[in-house]
Design a protein around this motif. Structure first.
Motif, PDB file in Angstrom:
ATOM      1  N   LEU A  65     -12.149   7.766  21.364  1.00 42.06           N
ATOM      2  CA  LEU A  65     -10.891   8.503  21.261  1.00 42.06           C
ATOM      3  C   LEU A  65      -9.897   7.768  20.362  1.00 42.06           C
ATOM      4  N   LYS A  66      -9.899   6.439  20.455  1.00 43.61           N
ATOM      5  CA  LYS A  66      -9.010   5.652  19.586  1.00 43.61           C
ATOM      6  C   LYS A  66      -9.365   5.879  18.115  1.00 43.61           C
ATOM      7  N   LEU A  67     -10.685   5.875  17.846  1.00 39.79           N
ATOM      8  CA  LEU A  67     -11.114   6.102  16.462  1.00 39.79           C
ATOM      9  C   LEU A  67     -10.668   7.484  16.007  1.00 39.79           C
ATOM     10  N   ALA A  68     -10.792   8.482  16.896  1.00 44.51           N
ATOM     11  CA  ALA A  68     -10.367   9.838  16.546  1.00 44.51           C
ATOM     12  C   ALA A  68      -8.867   9.852  16.236  1.00 44.51           C
ATOM     13  N   THR A  69      -8.086   9.130  17.044  1.00 45.05           N
ATOM     14  CA  THR A  69      -6.638   9.084  16.812  1.00 45.05           C
ATOM     15  C   THR A  69      -6.328   8.462  15.460  1.00 45.05           C
ATOM     16  N   SER A  70      -7.088   7.428  15.105  1.00 44.48           N
ATOM     17  CA  SER A  70      -6.809   6.774  13.824  1.00 44.48           C
ATOM     18  C   SER A  70      -7.150   7.681  12.647  1.00 44.48           C
ATOM     19  N   LEU A  71      -7.999   8.699  12.904  1.00 44.74           N
ATOM     20  CA  LEU A  71      -8.399   9.608  11.815  1.00 44.74           C
ATOM     21  C   LEU A  71      -7.436  10.784  11.670  1.00 44.74           C
TER      22      LEU A  71
ATOM     23  N   PHE B 277       0.857  -1.179   0.000  1.00 46.37           N
ATOM     24  CA  PHE B 277       0.000   0.000   0.000  1.00 46.37           C
ATOM     25  C   PHE B 277       0.894   1.230   0.000  1.00 46.37           C
ATOM     26  N   ASP B 278       0.568   2.163  -0.849  1.00 48.23           N
ATOM     27  CA  ASP B 278       1.387   3.356  -0.967  1.00 48.23           C
ATOM     28  C   ASP B 278       0.631   4.515  -0.333  1.00 48.23           C
ATOM     29  N   GLY B 279       0.930   4.794   0.914  1.00 50.47           N
ATOM     30  CA  GLY B 279       0.237   5.887   1.571  1.00 50.47           C
ATOM     31  C   GLY B 279       0.202   5.686   3.066  1.00 50.47           C
ATOM     32  N   LYS B 280      -0.470   6.611   3.739  1.00 48.07           N
ATOM     33  CA  LYS B 280      -0.537   6.508   5.195  1.00 48.07           C
ATOM     34  C   LYS B 280      -1.763   5.720   5.604  1.00 48.07           C
ATOM     35  N   TRP B 281      -1.754   5.268   6.853  1.00 46.37           N
ATOM     36  CA  TRP B 281      -2.934   4.580   7.345  1.00 46.37           C
ATOM     37  C   TRP B 281      -3.108   4.885   8.830  1.00 46.37           C
ATOM     38  N   GLY B 282      -4.359   4.778   9.266  1.00 46.72           N
ATOM     39  CA  GLY B 282      -4.680   4.951  10.672  1.00 46.72           C
ATOM     40  C   GLY B 282      -5.239   3.657  11.205  1.00 46.72           C
ATOM     41  N   SER B 283      -4.910   3.348  12.453  1.00 48.51           N
ATOM     42  CA  SER B 283      -5.250   2.049  12.982  1.00 48.51           C
ATOM     43  C   SER B 283      -5.937   2.173  14.332  1.00 48.51           C
ATOM     44  N   ALA B 284      -6.973   1.384  14.542  1.00 47.90           N
ATOM     45  CA  ALA B 284      -7.598   1.291  15.856  1.00 47.90           C
ATOM     46  C   ALA B 284      -7.928  -0.169  16.110  1.00 47.90           C
ATOM     47  N   ALA B 285      -7.538  -0.669  17.283  1.00 50.80           N
ATOM     48  CA  ALA B 285      -7.771  -2.069  17.615  1.00 50.80           C
ATOM     49  C   ALA B 285      -7.856  -2.208  19.127  1.00 50.80           C
ATOM     50  N   PRO B 286      -8.527  -3.287  19.597  1.00 54.76           N
ATOM     51  CA  PRO B 286      -8.650  -3.447  21.052  1.00 54.76           C
ATOM     52  C   PRO B 286      -7.301  -3.457  21.763  1.00 54.76           C
ATOM     53  N   GLU B 287      -6.248  -4.013  21.123  1.00 54.49           N
ATOM     54  CA  GLU B 287      -4.969  -4.096  21.836  1.00 54.49           C
ATOM     55  C   GLU B 287      -4.097  -2.850  21.633  1.00 54.49           C
ATOM     56  N   ILE B 288      -4.595  -1.900  20.858  1.00 59.18           N
ATOM     57  CA  ILE B 288      -3.860  -0.643  20.706  1.00 59.18           C
ATOM     58  C   ILE B 288      -4.447   0.366  21.687  1.00 59.18           C
TER      59      ILE B 288
END
Lengths: 228, 207, 244
Positions: free
Chosen positions: B141-147, B75-86
């Motif tokens: 808040l995690k979802l916001a961080t991933s965005l 994948f060429d680009g940035k990504w945001g991640s949200a997961a229970p263990e993050i």
């Protein structure tokens, strides 16, 4: 996104750790309490004995070593145990994270030295003190102590069990040469023998070399252990 | 239903996400092998499967948090991640968490307040320590961080697991806005009706 | 399989055994007592002590080399080789320490004298023990491999500060300099037996290394096969085109 961004990341990680530490005072509390309690134990046990400067130098570094080992692993263990490490991995360059953590641990070691060394000099005063030399040893030895411990902390933080015991076992052999050199240099700062002074000055160079070599190696290796 | 959100994220997506023969084994236990998939801009890959099938592992591999046993992810680009263990920093406030990661990602912190609003967290709660948050608020808040920085690829592992009805609707809204803006997403869920409503592409891990 | 490949290894092992026996017998019977030492008869131990030290260093060098290779290629087989070689380095270091302590008792009067070289080998032993403690504390094999490889390389960098810099800076070593090069007390015959010992132990190291690596490889394959069998089918994933 070049060097500038790298520096911003390293500074942010350092500031974040400082902020968290000032709120919880977990590492600082552990390290300072360890240093002070051992200092009290040592001085109480030796209250009536005359102690040679060699012994005093060794005692000082044993206290500093074990105090440091009781708190320096927190920087990485906290990230792994709280589950905050993954997002940090995704958000910042590995070496910048390491730089921030190293800076924090150097600050922590200096804080411990600032409290425990003056106390040590009051409780167990050496015959003479060459302050310039002592300051140099504490500065370079402290950086060396922090540099090796920080890398080992990154290693053991990812272990599944028994992290604190493991930190002692794994860090000790790496820190042994540093402590031996630092003790030898501190002897030079604690007595008036010319030969010891000359030797201590050479040891300062050795301490600087140790810090340089260990820090460089940890920056080279860190990426391999930080990312799976 | 929440009103359609304004498209603030003008993401310039240039590439697709490609999985080539991705395989994973823990020790010697094989989770999955030979996963091939192409997710084009505007598409969402919904990953389903039983507990322990390897949904989270696959998402970690896509996020670059786990090295696959074999195969590769392109994948060429940035990504945001949200997961229970993050997790986020409990000793910092919501605002401080967002500001910290914004600095690391070289994103202007100006949009942090808007991000909180997007995930339905009132500004007042941004000044509370995250350790005092409920699990649903933490998830928001995690979802916001991933965005942060509006990355073209979102990787969400069970984004609605701890959320209330309003929160679930917000996730659905954020996702459809992201996709209609040309973004890509990889989302894992246990909820089949959610999977139905999100998915352009379904990936079922299992037998 | 031809007869040569079947009997070749056996012949090699017998030859190695004979070589090791020969150096042992030569060490006790053929060598003259070294007059330069306080206890001339006990100096014979040099031909066991020094080869052990050399082979221990060799094993550690091989282990460090495979640690580098592992970090570059991330292949579990390299981790196996690295850890096996570290195990053998630990074994030979222990032998070096024990033979050295016996030698020290006879020549210097005490088993342990905090001689710089003794300090250095103590540090090495601590590193090997720490290496295996670290390995034991990590469950995930891949993580175990990368963490222990990184630690090994980190430790390799720290060792010279003791083994080379500290002895030279204090200059108080009881170890004779240039033992291997013939000096007053040592007969030239020592050199021959000593290097024969190095050769023998190196070959022994090679043999032990290969056997253990083969064993470890089999173990890895076996556990993999058991798990795959217990799972029945290898788990698969299917991409389903959903609604548009």
């Amino acid at each position: 996104m070049g060097l500038n961004h790298w520096i911003i990341c390293a500074k942010s990680v350092f500031r974040k750790d400082l902020q968290v530490e000032l709120r919880t005072r977990y590492a600082l509390g552990a390290v300072l309490l360890f240093a002070i309690t051992t200092l009290i134990a040592v001085s109480a046990a030796l209250s009536s004995a005359t102690v040679k400067s060699e012994v005093k130098a060794a005692l000082l570094w044993i206290i500093l070593l074990f105090a440091a080992l009781s708190g320096l692993a927190r920087v990485f263990v906290r990230e792994e145990e709280a589950g905050t490490a993954p997002l940090l991995r995704l958000s910042a360059p590995a070496t910048a994270v390491y730089a921030g953590k190293l800076l924090f641990n150097v600050a922590l070691v200096f804080a411990v030295e600032c409290v425990s060394v003056p106390l040590f000099l009051v409780v167990l005063p050496p015959a003479t003190v060459n302050f310039g030399l002592l300051l140099g040893v504490l500065l370079l030895g402290g950086i060396g102590l922090a540099s090796s411990s920080t890398f080992v902390a990154a290693l053991i933080a990812q272990a599944s069990s028994g992290k604190s015991a493991l930190f002692f076992i794994v860090a000790f052999p790496i820190l042994l040469p540093l402590v031996l050199i630092a003790v030898q240099a501190t002897v030079g700062a604690f007595d008036a023998i010319d030969m010891h002074h000359v030797r201590a000055q050479a040891d300062l160079g050795l301490l600087a070399l140790y810090s340089l070599v260990m820090t460089t190696t940890s920056f080279l290796l860190f990426e391999y252990i930080w990312h799976d | 239903m929440i009103p359609p959100l304004p498209i603030r994220y003008n993401t310039h997506v240039t590439s697709s996400l490609r999985l080539h023969g991705v395989s994973m084994a823990y020790g010697s236990r094989v989770l999955f092998s030979g996963i091939d998939a192409v997710v084009a801009p505007g598409q969402c890959l919904v990953v389903t499967g039983a507990n322990g099938a390897g949904k989270s592992s696959l998402l970690k591999i896509v996020a670059g948090l786990l090295r696959p046993e074999a195969g590769k992810v392109e994948f060429d680009g940035k990504w945001g991640s949200a997961a229970p263990e993050i997790q986020l920093y409990g000793e910092l406030t919501g605002d401080e968490n967002l500001a910290f990661f914004a600095r690391l990602l070289a994103v202007s912190p100006m949009e942090n307040a808007a991000l909180l609003a997007d995930v339905g967290l009132p500004p007042k709660r941004g000044r509370d320590l995250v350790s005092a948050y409920s699990s649903g608020m933490r998830q928001r808040l995690k979802l916001a961080t991933s965005l942060l920085g509006s990355p073209p690829l979102l990787i969400w592992d069970e984004p609605t697991a701890t959320l209330d009805t309003a929160g679930r609707a917000i996730v659905g809204g954020l996702l459809s806005r992201h996709l209609s803006g040309g973004g890509l997403a990889v989302v894992a869920t246990n909820d089949l009706s959610e999977a139905e409503s999100w998915g352009d592409l379904r990936l079922n891990i299992g037998f | 399989m031809t007869n040569v490949s079947k009997f070749g290894p056996t012949i090699g092992k017998i030859a190695l055994l004979l070589l090791l026996c020969a150096t042992t017998v030569a060490g006790f019977l053929w060598l003259p007592a070294a007059k330069g030492f306080p206890q001339p008869e006990m100096a014979r131990i040099v031909v066991f002590h020094v080869p052990c030290a050399i082979v221990a260093d060799l094993a550690a060098a091989v282990a460090a080399w495979y640690a580098i290779i592992y970090l570059r290629r991330r292949n579990q087989a390299d981790d196996l080789k690295s850890s096996v070689s570290f195990g053998l380095a630990l074994l030979f270091s222990l032998l070096t320490t024990v033979t050295g302590a016996i030698f020290a008792k006879s020549q210097w009067g005490g088993y342990w004298n905090w001689d710089p070289k003794q300090t250095a080998i103590l540090m090495l032993l601590l590193i090997y023990v720490a290496y295996f403690a670290l390995r034991a504390a990590v469950d995930d094999p891949r993580k175990r491999a990368s963490l222990s490889a990184a630690y090994a390389l980190f430790a390799v960098v720290a060792v010279p500060f003791l083994t080379y810099i500290l002895p030279n800076s204090t200059d108080q070593t009881l170890h004779p300099k240039n033992v291997i090069n013939t000096r007053d007390g040592l007969d030239a015959s020592y050199k021959i037996v000593l290097w024969a010992g190095v050769l023998g132990l190196s070959l022994f190291y090679l043999w032990a290394f290969r056997v253990q690596v083969a064993l470890g490889t089999l173990e890895m394959r076996l556990t993999q096969r058991i798990h795959r069998a217990s799972q029945g089918v290898v788990a698969r994933a299917v991409v389903v085109e959903g609604r548009k």
